[in-house]
Design an enzyme around this catalytic site. Structure first.
Site, PDB file in Angstrom:
ATOM      1  N   THR A  98       0.789  -1.230   0.000  1.00 57.85           N
ATOM      2  CA  THR A  98       0.000   0.000   0.000  1.00 57.85           C
ATOM      3  C   THR A  98       0.823   1.283   0.000  1.00 57.85           C
ATOM      4  OG1 THR A  98      -0.120  -0.051   2.409  1.00 57.85           O
ATOM      5  CG2 THR A  98      -1.903  -1.132   1.170  1.00 57.85           C
ATOM      6  N   CYS A  99       2.054   1.238  -0.371  1.00 55.02           N
ATOM      7  CA  CYS A  99       2.889   2.447  -0.371  1.00 55.02           C
ATOM      8  C   CYS A  99       2.458   3.369  -1.510  1.00 55.02           C
ATOM      9  CB  CYS A  99       4.357   2.081  -0.515  1.00 55.02           C
ATOM     10  SG  CYS A  99       5.444   3.517  -0.529  1.00 55.02           S
TER      11      CYS A  99
END
Length: 782
Positions: free
Chosen positions: A752-753
Site C-alpha cells: 500500500t505504499c
C-alpha cells in the site's frame, strides 16, 4: 551633262551607279533638278525607301545625331554628297526625251542610298565598335539591322554616346533599360552604346515592377556592364538587384530603397548614396570603389575597395552636414549629438545591428589604419559634444562591443576615452544580471560582449565572488557558445581557475564531488559538476551543478528538474528534501528565482485545492496543502485521529460510493476548461490530478512510512477510476490499472505504499502526456 560642286570619291560608288552616271553624261543634254528638301531627325532606318519623282524631291531620314558625330572629314564628305545631289542641273532639255523622269529618280535614289549607307557603316564602327555584319548587314544608328555592302571599318576613336535621342521620362528610361537587360539575358552581346545609360532618369521607378522576378531572386539574373554615370535614382527601389561591373560615377541615389542590393566590381565613385531609411537589409559592396562617395552611417562596407583620399571637400547636402573620412569615403555625421542622434548613430543594438560603429568596423582588417583613424575622429566628435553619462548610458554596450576590441585598443586616444565607459558598462551588468539570467547569447553577444565582460572581470577580480551569479553565467556561455573563439574559451577557463582559488570558493571544491572529483573542473563533458555559485547572503553556502543543469535552470522548460544540484554548507553536501526551492532561490540564489516563478505560475494544481478547500471554510488546511507543494518533503503529517476525521468530513461528500459525484466532476471540468474537451483529454487531466493526490497521501507529504490519510488515498483512487471510465487507452494496461487501484486500498495483498504508486503514475504521464503533467504537477514535486 555636267556634275558640279566638287568631286566625289567614285571609288565608293557601286559600278552600276557609275554606269548610270556615265549614261546621263552621254545621253542627256538637259539635266533634271533634284533637291534634298528635308533631313528628318527621326528613328527611321537609313535604308528606308526614298520617295522619288520628277516633281518630287528626294526625301530620306537621317538622325541629327549621326550628322553631329561624324568626324570632320566625314562631315565634309556628307555635305559634298548632299550638295552634289542637289546640284545635278537640268542642262539639256533634249535629255528629257531620252531618259524618263522615273529612271532619273531611281538613279539619284540609288546614288544617295549607297553613299549614305557607307557613311553609316563608318558611324556604326566609330560609335559602337561593331564591325560590319556578314552579308552586308550592319547596325544602323537606331540599332536596327540594315543591308549594305561590306566595308573595312576605318580606325577612329570609340565614343560612348548614343546615336538615338534620349528618352524623355523616367518611364521611357525604364522601358529602354528593360529592353536592354532582357536582350542581355537572352544571350545577345550588347554594344557599349546599348549599355550606355549615362544621364538617365530613373526617379521613382520600382524596378521589381519592370524586371522579371528572376532579377530579384537569390543568385538570379545580373545587370552587367551598364554605364549609369550621372544618372538619377532618387526615390527609386532597386532592392534585390545585382549590378556587376557597372558604373555609377556622379550618380544620385538619394532616398533610394536598396534592400539586399548587390554592387560587385563596380565604380561608385563620387556618388550620393544616402539610401532610404526604409531599406531593411543593407546593400552589399563587393570589390567596389566608393571614392568621395557620401555613405549613410548604417552601411555595410565589408567588400569595399579603399584608396588614398584626395583633397576633395566634403559633399554638399541639403540642410548641411558633418562628415568624417573613412579612407576615401565620406561618412555622414550628425550636426549635433542630440539624444536621438546618439541612439540613431551609435546604438546598433537598438537599430537592427546598424550604426556608424558597425559601418566602420565592417571594413576588412587590411584597412585597420583607416578604421582606427575614422574611429578616432568619431571619438573626437563625441568628446567635443560634451555628452553626459546619462546620454551615453543607453549606448555603452554598443560602444564597448566595437571599441573594446582590436584594432581600436591600439589607439591611446580611444582607450583613454573608452575606459570610464567600459567601467560603467560593467557595473551595470553586475547590478542587472547577477540576480537574473543573461539574455540568450547570440553570435553578436558571444563574439563582442562576452570577451569584454571577461576583460572586466580580469581587471576587477573581486567581482568574481561578489557577483558570482553573473560571473558563472559569463563562464558558462563562454564555454558553451558555439560562436565563441578558442581564445575566449581559454581566457574563460583561466579566469575560472582564479575564481576557484579564492578563499570563499576553495572550501567547496575539495569534497570529491566537484569537476573531475579532485577539485579541478572537467571541461570535456557537460555532465561534470564544474560550476559553483556562492550564496548572495551566506558565504558558507554554495550550489554545485553541471553545465547542462545550469543551462536548463537559467532557461527552463516544463520538464526542467529543479533539484538536480548539490547544496553545500561549509563544503559539505546537505539535503534539500525539506527546503522549498522558491525560498532557496529567493534567499540565496536569486538568479534562478524569476525563471522558477515563471514556470510555477503555469502549474494549475492549486485550482483543485481551492475547489475542495475554500479559504472561507478551510483556510488553515488550504494553506497547509498549498505550502506542501513548494517542497519535496513536508514535516506536517495528517494521520492523527482529528486530522483523519476532519479530512473525511471534507472529502466523503465528494465521493458517494467511492466515486466522484457528478457535481464535483463538473466543477473539475470547469476549473480546468475541459467541458468541451475530448474524453481522452479529460482522462489525462484526471490521471495527473490523481498522481498529485497520491503524492499528498505518501510519506513524503502528509503520510508516514506506516500510515497515510485514508481520505486522500480514496480521493486519488476515485480520480484514477474516472480517468479509466473516460479513456482506458491512456493507461499502460488493465492489469496496471488494477494494480494501482489495489495499492491505494491494500486489496488482494497489494503493497500500500502510495509513494510507489505516485512515482509509477508520474513516470507514465511524463512519457505519454508530459504537457498535461507539466501543467498540473507542482514544480517541487516534478
Amino acid at each position: 551633262m555636267k556634275i558640279s560642286s566638287g568631286a566625289i570619291n567614285f571609288s565608293t560608288i557601286p559600278n552600276q551607279v557609275k554606269k548610270l552616271i556615265t549614261s546621263i553624261r552621254e545621253h542627256t543634254k538637259n539635266g533634271l533638278t533634284s533637291k534634298i528638301t528635308s533631313v528628318k531627325n527621326t528613328h527611321t532606318s537609313l535604308n528606308e525607301k526614298f520617295k522619288t519623282g520628277k516633281d518630287s524631291p528626294i526625301e530620306f531620314a537621317l538622325p541629327q545625331k549621326i550628322k553631329d558625330f561624324f568626324q570632320p572629314k566625314d562631315k565634309n564628305t556628307l555635305n559634298k554628297t548632299l550638295i552634289t545631289v542637289k546640284n545635278i542641273k537640268d542642262t539639256n532639255n533634249a535629255g528629257k526625251k531620252n531618259i524618263s523622269a522615273e529612271d532619273v529618280s531611281k538613279m539619284n535614289a540609288a546614288f544617295m542610298r549607297k553613299h549614305i549607307a557607307n557613311q553609316t557603316c563608318d558611324y556604326n564602327y566609330r560609335m559602337t565598335g561593331a564591325a560590319p555584319l556578314p552579308g552586308g548587314v550592319s547596325v544602323s544608328a537606331n540599332n536596327r539591322p540594315t543591308v549594305s555592302e561590306g566595308r573595312t571599318p576605318p580606325v577612329s576613336p570609340s565614343l560612348s554616346l548614343q546615336a538615338t535621342s534620349s528618352p524623355s521620362s523616367p518611364a521611357d528610361w525604364a522601358k529602354k533599360l528593360t529592353d536592354a537587360v532582357l536582350r542581355q539575358k537572352a544571350g545577345e552581346t550588347l554594344t557599349a552604346a546599348d549599355r550606355d545609360f549615362s544621364n538617365a532618369d530613373f526617379r521613382n521607378i520600382t524596378f521589381s515592377k519592370i524586371f522579371p522576378p528572376s532579377f530579384m531572386e537569390r543568385d538570379g539574373d545580373i545587370i552587367k556592364g551598364f554605364n549609369f554615370s550621372n544618372s538619377k535614382f532618387t526615390y527609386s527601389d532597386i532592392s534585390h538587384l545585382h549590378f556587376d561591373e557597372c558604373r555609377f560615377t556622379y550618380s544620385t541615389l538619394s532616398d533610394v530603397v536598396c534592400s539586399n542590393t548587390k554592387f560587385s566590381n563596380s565604380d561608385m565613385n563620387e556618388v550620393v548614396l544616402q539610401y532610404s531609411i526604409t531599406t531593411q537589409q543593407q546593400p552589399s559592396f563587393i570589390d567596389t570603389t566608393l571614392k568621395n562617395t557620401l555613405i549613410r552611417h548604417k552601411a555595410n562596407l565589408s567588400g569595399v575597395i579603399l584608396n588614398e583620399p584626395d583633397n576633395s571637400s566634403p559633399p554638399s547636402v541639403s540642410g548641411g552636414g558633418n562628415f568624417i573620412r573613412l579612407g576615401d569615403i565620406w561618412l555622414q555625421m550628425p550636426l549635433l549629438w542630440t539624444e536621438n542622434a546618439v541612439d540613431g548613430f551609435l546604438n546598433h543594438e537598438h537599430n537592427n545591428g546598424k550604426s556608424i560603429l558597425m559601418t566602420i568596423d565592417s571594413l576588412p582588417d587590411k584597412y585597420s589604419q583607416e578604421k582606427v583613424q575614422a574611429m578616432e575622429n568619431l571619438v573626437k566628435s563625441l568628446r567635443g559634444g560634451r555628452l553626459t553619462e546619462a546620454c551615453i548610458r543607453p549606448v555603452e554596450s554598443s560602444l564597448v562591443s566595437v571599441l573594446a576590441h582590436p584594432p581600436y585598443t591600439q589607439s591611446a586616444l580611444i582607450s583613454e576615452w573608452l575606459g570610464p565607459v567600459q567601467e560603467r558598462f560593467f557595473a551595470h551588468q553586475c547590478q542587472t544580471y547577477n540576480d537574473v539570467p543573461l539574455p540568450a547569447p547570440d553570435t553578436y553577444y558571444q563574439q563582442r560582449i562576452l570577451p569584454v565582460l571577461l576583460d572586466s572581470f580580469d581587471r576587477n577580480s573581486a567581482a568574481m565572488t561578489t557577483h558570482s551569479g553573473l560571473f558563472n553565467q559569463v563562464i558558462l556561455h563562454c564555454m558553451t557558445g558555439v560562436d565563441c573563439t578558442d581564445g575566449t574559451r581559454q581566457k574563460a577557463a583561466a579566469l575560472y581557475e582564479q575564481y576557484l582559488a579564492h578563499p570563499a570558493v576553495s572550501p567547496h571544491i575539495h569534497n570529491g564531488l566537484f569537476g573531475n572529483y579532485d577539485g579541478s573542473p572537467d571541461w570535456t563533458t557537460r555532465a561534470a559538476d564544474n560550476f559553483l555559485l556562492l550564496s548572495s547572503q551566506d558565504s558558507d553556502t554554495a550550489m554545485m551543478l553541471s553545465t547542462d543543469t545550469l543551462l536548463t535552470m537559467l532557461n527552463p522548460t516544463p520538464d526542467t528538474a529543479w533539484d538536480n544540484f548539490y547544496l553545500l554548507r561549509a563544503g559539505e553536501n546537505v539535503s534539500t528534501a525539506q527546503i522549498s526551492p522558491v525560498e532557496l532561490f529567493r534567499h540565496d540564489f536569486p538568479v534562478f528565482l524569476a525563471a522558477f516563478n515563471q514556470q510555477a505560475v503555469q502549474r494549475r494544481f492549486g485550482e483543485l485545492i481551492d475547489i475542495i478547500l475554500s479559504t472561507e471554510e478551510h483556510g488553515e488546511l488550504n494553506q497547509q496543502f498549498l505550502a506542501a507543494t513548494n517542497q519535496k518533503h513536508s514535516t506536517v503529517k495528517l494521520i492523527d485521529d482529528a486530522s483523519v476525521s476532519r479530512l473525511a468530513t471534507i472529502f466523503d461528500p465528494l465521493l458517494p460510493e467511492g466515486k466522484l459525484s457528478p457535481a464535483h466532476y463538473q466543477h473539475i471540468l470547469s476549473a480546468y476548461h475541459l467541458t468541451d474537451a475530448t474524453p481522452q483529454k479529460q482522462a489525462e487531466t484526471l490521471f495527473c490530478l490523481s498522481t498529485a493526490f497520491a503524492r499528498y497521501s505518501s510519506s513524503a507529504i502528509f503520510g508516514t512510512e506506516h500510515d497515510s490519510p485514508p481520505a486522500l488515498r480514496g480521493y486519488a483512487e476515485a480520480l484514477m477510476q474516472k480517468a479509466w471510465e473516460l479513456s482506458p487507452a491512456i493507461f499502460p494496461s488493465s492489469e496496471q490499472f488494477t494494480d494501482w487501484s489495489d495499492r491505494f486500498h491494500g486489496l488482494h495483498g497489494a503493497f500500500t505504499c502510495t509513494s510507489v504508486v505516485a512515482d509509477s503514475m508520474q513516470r507514465h504521464a511524463r512519457k505519454y502526456f508530459p504537457s498535461v503533467l507539466s501543467s498540473i504537477l507542482p514544480l517541487a514535486w516534478a
